[in-house]
Write a protein that holds these residues in place. Structure first.
Motif, PDB file in Angstrom:
ATOM      1  N   LEU A 262       5.125  -0.464  -7.226  1.00 25.06           N
ATOM      2  CA  LEU A 262       6.485  -0.295  -6.716  1.00 25.06           C
ATOM      3  C   LEU A 262       6.938   1.151  -6.848  1.00 25.06           C
ATOM      4  CD1 LEU A 262       8.921  -3.121  -7.932  1.00 25.06           C
ATOM      5  CD2 LEU A 262       8.153  -2.649  -5.617  1.00 25.06           C
ATOM      6  N   LEU A 263       6.725   1.722  -8.025  1.00 22.95           N
ATOM      7  CA  LEU A 263       7.146   3.107  -8.275  1.00 22.95           C
ATOM      8  C   LEU A 263       6.427   4.057  -7.329  1.00 22.95           C
ATOM      9  CD1 LEU A 263       7.182   3.198 -12.187  1.00 22.95           C
ATOM     10  CD2 LEU A 263       9.161   3.187 -10.653  1.00 22.95           C
ATOM     11  N   ALA A 265       5.335   3.441  -4.429  1.00 26.73           N
ATOM     12  CA  ALA A 265       5.730   3.258  -3.024  1.00 26.73           C
ATOM     13  C   ALA A 265       7.048   3.943  -2.677  1.00 26.73           C
ATOM     14  CB  ALA A 265       5.833   1.770  -2.700  1.00 26.73           C
ATOM     15  N   VAL A 266       7.859   4.266  -3.677  1.00 30.25           N
ATOM     16  CA  VAL A 266       9.163   4.868  -3.384  1.00 30.25           C
ATOM     17  C   VAL A 266       8.976   6.275  -2.819  1.00 30.25           C
ATOM     18  CG1 VAL A 266      11.351   5.656  -4.364  1.00 30.25           C
ATOM     19  CG2 VAL A 266      10.259   3.610  -5.263  1.00 30.25           C
ATOM     20  N   PRO A 267       9.510   6.546  -1.641  1.00 31.89           N
ATOM     21  CA  PRO A 267       9.365   7.889  -1.088  1.00 31.89           C
ATOM     22  C   PRO A 267      10.165   8.897  -1.921  1.00 31.89           C
ATOM     23  CG  PRO A 267      10.183   6.331   0.567  1.00 31.89           C
ATOM     24  CD  PRO A 267      10.287   5.663  -0.754  1.00 31.89           C
ATOM     25  N   ARG A 274       4.167  15.024  -2.022  1.00 28.61           N
ATOM     26  CA  ARG A 274       3.445  14.035  -1.223  1.00 28.61           C
ATOM     27  C   ARG A 274       2.152  13.692  -1.936  1.00 28.61           C
ATOM     28  NH1 ARG A 274       3.885  16.138   5.021  1.00 28.61           N
ATOM     29  NH2 ARG A 274       6.145  16.110   5.036  1.00 28.61           N
ATOM     30  N   ARG A 277      -0.447   7.795  -2.471  1.00 22.18           N
ATOM     31  CA  ARG A 277       0.297   6.616  -2.880  1.00 22.18           C
ATOM     32  C   ARG A 277      -0.592   5.402  -3.022  1.00 22.18           C
ATOM     33  NH1 ARG A 277       4.888   5.681   1.113  1.00 22.18           N
ATOM     34  NH2 ARG A 277       3.522   7.012   2.329  1.00 22.18           N
ATOM     35  N   VAL A 279      -0.896   1.990  -1.892  1.00 18.46           N
ATOM     36  CA  VAL A 279      -0.284   1.119  -0.904  1.00 18.46           C
ATOM     37  C   VAL A 279      -0.739  -0.307  -1.187  1.00 18.46           C
ATOM     38  CG1 VAL A 279      -0.109   0.538   1.527  1.00 18.46           C
ATOM     39  CG2 VAL A 279      -0.066   2.923   0.826  1.00 18.46           C
ATOM     40  N   LEU A 280       0.226  -1.153  -1.523  1.00 16.98           N
ATOM     41  CA  LEU A 280      -0.085  -2.551  -1.802  1.00 16.98           C
ATOM     42  C   LEU A 280      -0.484  -3.231  -0.513  1.00 16.98           C
ATOM     43  CD1 LEU A 280       2.587  -4.160  -4.131  1.00 16.98           C
ATOM     44  CD2 LEU A 280       0.179  -3.693  -4.595  1.00 16.98           C
ATOM     45  N   GLU A 281      -1.642  -3.838  -0.487  1.00 15.57           N
ATOM     46  CA  GLU A 281      -2.069  -4.568   0.700  1.00 15.57           C
ATOM     47  C   GLU A 281      -1.423  -5.946   0.687  1.00 15.57           C
ATOM     48  OE1 GLU A 281      -3.893  -3.133   2.974  1.00 15.57           O
ATOM     49  OE2 GLU A 281      -4.225  -1.320   1.783  1.00 15.57           O
ATOM     50  N   GLY A 282      -1.419  -6.569   1.825  1.00 19.51           N
ATOM     51  CA  GLY A 282      -0.963  -7.951   1.900  1.00 19.51           C
ATOM     52  C   GLY A 282       0.526  -8.094   1.659  1.00 19.51           C
ATOM     53  N   GLU A 283       0.934  -9.338   1.509  1.00 18.99           N
ATOM     54  CA  GLU A 283       2.346  -9.622   1.391  1.00 18.99           C
ATOM     55  C   GLU A 283       2.646 -10.366   0.104  1.00 18.99           C
ATOM     56  OE1 GLU A 283       4.071 -11.251   4.854  1.00 18.99           O
ATOM     57  OE2 GLU A 283       2.814 -10.055   6.184  1.00 18.99           O
ATOM     58  N   ARG A 299      -3.064  -9.127  -4.777  1.00 19.95           N
ATOM     59  CA  ARG A 299      -2.726  -7.757  -4.376  1.00 19.95           C
ATOM     60  C   ARG A 299      -3.033  -6.750  -5.477  1.00 19.95           C
ATOM     61  NH1 ARG A 299       3.431  -7.957  -2.687  1.00 19.95           N
ATOM     62  NH2 ARG A 299       2.952  -6.353  -1.148  1.00 19.95           N
TER      63      ARG A 299
ATOM     64  N   VAL B 204      10.240  -1.477  -0.169  1.00 22.33           N
ATOM     65  CA  VAL B 204       9.475  -0.225  -0.320  1.00 22.33           C
ATOM     66  C   VAL B 204       7.988  -0.402  -0.107  1.00 22.33           C
ATOM     67  CG1 VAL B 204      10.841   1.345  -1.725  1.00 22.33           C
ATOM     68  CG2 VAL B 204       9.543  -0.471  -2.842  1.00 22.33           C
ATOM     69  N   GLN B 209       3.474   0.642   3.718  1.00 28.01           N
ATOM     70  CA  GLN B 209       2.418   0.202   4.648  1.00 28.01           C
ATOM     71  C   GLN B 209       2.699   0.704   6.064  1.00 28.01           C
ATOM     72  OE1 GLN B 209       2.408  -4.082   4.438  1.00 28.01           O
ATOM     73  NE2 GLN B 209       1.393  -4.176   2.465  1.00 28.01           N
ATOM     74  N   GLU B 237       8.327  12.656   2.972  1.00 32.31           N
ATOM     75  CA  GLU B 237       6.944  12.187   2.970  1.00 32.31           C
ATOM     76  C   GLU B 237       6.274  12.303   4.329  1.00 32.31           C
ATOM     77  OE1 GLU B 237       5.397   9.169   0.901  1.00 32.31           O
ATOM     78  OE2 GLU B 237       6.458   9.773  -0.915  1.00 32.31           O
TER      79      GLU B 237
END
Ligand SMILES: Nc1ncnc2c1ncn2[C@@H]1O[C@H](COP(=O)(O)OP(=O)(O)OP(=O)(O)O)[C@@H](O)[C@H]1O
Ligand SMILES: Nc1ncnc2c1ncn2[C@@H]1O[C@H](COP(=O)(O)OP(=O)(O)OP(=O)(O)O)[C@@H](O)[C@H]1O
Ligand code: SF4
Ligand code: SF4
Ligand SMILES: [Mg+2]
Ligand SMILES: [Mg+2]
Lengths: 338, 341
Positions: A262-263, A265-267, A274, A277, A279-283, A299, B204, B209, B237
């Motif tokens: 989560l942390l 992923a925050v832009p 930059r 990151r 990136v968490l796959e799936g849902e 995940r 987020v 993604q 970003e």
């Protein structure tokens, strides 16, 4: 802060919603919206609940306020007279005096205010409902509340449509404060607002907390906002708390892989940061049909065999730092810098 | 003011004015906006709610709804004439319903919105809508279009694309729906993609993604992206170049690093200071911008930011309007601190 007093103590809270199908509306399953959640909130502090959409933040908040009745569990609340009651099991008839002490601020300042009523009617509504004060006393109280939230008392006769989003949120806050509550539950109070207005409302909430010794349960999905207001943070995933600790520690030294993701992923508002990151796959898992073992395992980049079979328990791995992960003690995770 | 190597910007907006004529008054939603969109780069357009970001995008695509219309300025789209020569067309001068504009919309320029539900019809399957878009722009059979649609869904990372083609938008999760909309917008190979708040409604993790996907597609297809957002983190970003809007005008444009590390306009500076950051110290008050955005009916005279500006110069800033002028080779700003009145 003086020696800590628990204003709220939530134990094993559960809220399952039935899934019904067909003509006879037979129950075919359950959404485990909140599933064995425990935490406490000390007097004067801010605890934030964060997590992705559908993880059960709002349902937790609504259970605490008894806007809905939990399936099981306790929510022990210390009243202003010092007595502790279980709000979860209290008969409806006895809820009223407690409701005065716990108030809610909503996300949408546009739909939460009745357009046909003046500011005075809106802010005085809880006073009227609880038969507090004479008409003149109410006018004075509303004027005081409006000043407190940074609005002019002269606005009292106006209707909400004449106000901007930020001003409407101030009106909502004024109404929530009318009965001198000790606990404010704020569900995404700034997520519908513009950045610059967001800052004003967050500052106002911080100031009011200090001034009126308020306790906040703050629900949000924006981690930057959460960092600005919270003393402690609880991260939820599919109806469960997966990590909970002091804000600083959660952001700089997370111990749950989901918090780390989560942390990450925050832009970050700095092009020089930059970073690579995660990136968490799936849902997000389905709360009606969660995966086996650790709900996060499909995940999780650190998942091992045990994660697919055994459900981890929320454990205190360091004083005040609770994590629900089989590998919490061995993993080194990445937080965000100062 | 833009792009290296002297390559001409793919799109140049000059003094664009789009107004809404209502009984209560005229909303000057876009009121003299000028900026350049560098080729194959990502340009971010930022600014607070109501500053005219979406109306700018809709003006470029000529889909401004009544009672609004473009009342001035030009939107120059540079495209290859096919013979190796560069040709240009002023979109502001085209008939919004005419053949050429219909070809450009969806063909040269694709659009994705914040809320994918509104761009998909609830009564047609996702597949049929993408197929229809493809056939509108390309002379291909239904079978070929269906194959292309499947390929697009696969490209944007939708699992089991053949099956998803026959589903309706409401059956998809927020993230999948946003991907399907990107697939539809890209199905005709646009050279410019306008993304209006493409991730604002998302978590987020899903946002990360989708942003990753856009970056990947840009690398692969060499697309130009115009990314409209109020999230300065997303801008930092994603973007190479940034345009900052205030009350229908561009107050600053420059490379992303300059905008974040050497902002010039007082509004840009104030906006950057007011954002909650994950890097911030716990429980601190945020600096705020004084006052609030004026109502669109009564725009301030002179510099539109003057009633809120900490550097306001009486007699200058309230008298005449500053214009967007270069402060160096890459950065432009519209403020009397940098250009005498
Ligand atoms: N009244 C209800 N009936 C059935 N299911 C419900 C009901 N309210 C919530 N749910 C389900 O419970 C789960 C948790 O929902 P909740 O609204 O608490 O999430 P949240 O964390 O507040 O999400 P968001 O960030 O989107 O507001 C979701 O799966 C939701 O669909
Ligand atoms: N159809 C319309 N009729 C009248 N006024 C409009 C219409 N559409 C937009 N406006 C006005 O034009 C101005 C600019 O709106 P626009 O939607 O471009 O803002 P924005 O920058 O995209 O804001 P947001 O961040 O909220 O999306 C606003 O004052 C808005 O009220
Ligand atoms: S228990 Fe296993 S799957 Fe779950 S978060 Fe920890 S490492 Fe990942
Ligand atoms: S022109 Fe004047 S009022 Fe406008 S931003 Fe510059 S200093 Fe401020
Ligand atoms: Mg919610
Ligand atoms: Mg918009």
């Amino acid at each position: 802060m003086e020696s800590s007093v628990r204003l709220l103590d939530v134990k094993g809270l559960r809220k399952f919603f039935p899934i019904r199908k067909g003509f006879l509306k037979r129950e075919v399953g359950q959404v485990r919206a909140v599933d064995d959640v425990s935490f406490h909130v000390e007097k004067g502090e801010t605890l934030s609940l964060v997590g992705e959409s559908g993880c059960g933040k709002t349902t937790t908040a609504r259970c605490i306020l008894r806007a809905i009745t939990p399936t099981s569990g306790q929510t022990l609340f210390r009243g202003q007279d010092g007595s502790v009651v279980d709000v979860a099991s209290l008969p409806k008839s006895q809820l009223r005096p407690l409701r005065r002490q716990m108030q809610m601020i909503f996300q949408d300042p546009f739909s939460s205010l009745n357009p046909r009523r003046t500011l005075f009617d809106i802010v005085a509504e809880p006073l009227v409902a609880n038969e507090v004060g004479t008409r003149q006393e109410r006018v004075e109280r509303v004027a005081e509340l409006l000043r407190l939230v940074g609005l002019r008392p002269e606005y009292m006769r106006r209707y909400p449509h004449a106000f901007s989003g930020g001003q409407r949120q101030r009106i909502g806050i004024a109404r929530a404060l009318a009965l001198n509550p000790s606990l404010i539950v704020a569900d995404e109070p700034v997520s519908a607002l513009d950045v610059s207005v967001q800052a004003q409302i967050l500052n106002l909430m911080l100031r009011l907390q200090a001034q009126l010794d308020l306790t906040y349960l703050f629900v949000a999905h924006d981690l930057s906002v959460v960092k600005h207001v919270s003393d402690r943070v609880a991260v939820m995933y599919v109806g469960k708390i997966v990590e909970m600790t002091e804000t600083q520690r959660l952001f700089t030294a997370p111990r749950h892989p989901y918090t780390e993701a989560l942390l990450s992923a925050v832009p970050k508002p700095d092009p020089r940061l930059r970073a690579h990151r995660i990136v968490l796959e799936g849902e997000v898992a389905d709360a009606a049909n969660p995966p086996s073992g650790c709900y996060f395992h499909p995940r999780c980049r650190y998942a091992v065999d045990a994660c697919r079979q055994e459900t981890p328990r929320l454990e205190e791995i360091e004083p005040g730092h609770f994590v629900s992960c089989h590998r919490a003690r061995e993993l080194t995770l990445r937080g965000v810098g100062q | 003011m833009t792009s290296e190597g002297g390559a001409a910007p793919i799109l140049s907006v000059r003094d664009l004015k789009t107004h809404f004529f209502q009984d209560e008054g005229t909303v000057r939603a876009v009121d003299g906006a000028s900026f350049d969109v560098p080729r194959r780069k990502t340009l971010g357009i930022v600014g607070e709610s109501g500053c005219g970001k979406s109306v700018t995008a809709r003006s470029i695509l000529r889909i401004v709804e009544r009672p609004g219309r473009i009342v001035g300025g030009s939107i120059l789209l540079r495209r290859d004439a096919g013979n190796g020569q560069a040709g240009g067309v002023d979109l502001a001068g085209l008939d919004p319903a005419g053949y050429e504009m219909r070809q450009i919309r969806g063909g040269d320029i694709g659009l994705i919105f914040q809320e994918p539900m509104t761009s998909f019809s609830p009564v047609h399957t996702v597949g049929n809508q993408i197929i229809e878009t493809i056939q509108l722009h390309q002379n291909v059979s239904v079978e070929a279009a269906r194959l292309k649609a499947t390929e697009m869904l696969h490209l944007v990372g939708i699992p089991k694309p053949e099956r998803r083609l026959d589903e309706y938008a409401f059956q998809l999760s927020g993230g999948l729906r946003q991907r399907a909309m990107i697939a539809m917008a890209l199905s005709c190979g646009p050279r410019i993609l306008i993304a209006d708040e493409p991730t604002t409604a998302l978590d987020v993790t899903t946002q990360a993604q989708i942003l990753d996907l856009l970056r990947h597609l840009q690398d692969r297809e060499g697309m130009t992206i115009i990314l409209i957002t109020h999230n300065l983190g997303v801008v930092a970003e994603m973007c190479d170049e940034v345009v900052v809007m205030y009350l229908g005008r561009v107050v600053e444009q420059g490379p992303v690093d300059a905008i974040f590390h050497a902002p010039k306009h007082p509004y840009t500076k104030a906006l950057l200071r007011s954002i909650p950051s994950i890097q911030a110290t716990v429980r601190t008050e945020l600096p705020t911008i004084a006052g609030s955005i004026p109502h669109p009916y009564n725009r301030p005279s002179g510099c539109p930011f003057h009633p809120r500006c900490p550097d306001f110069m009486p007699g200058t800033c309230d008298r005449s309007e500053p214009s967007l002028r270069p402060v160096d080779d890459n950065q432009g700003v519209s403020c009397f601190l940098y250009h005498p009145a």
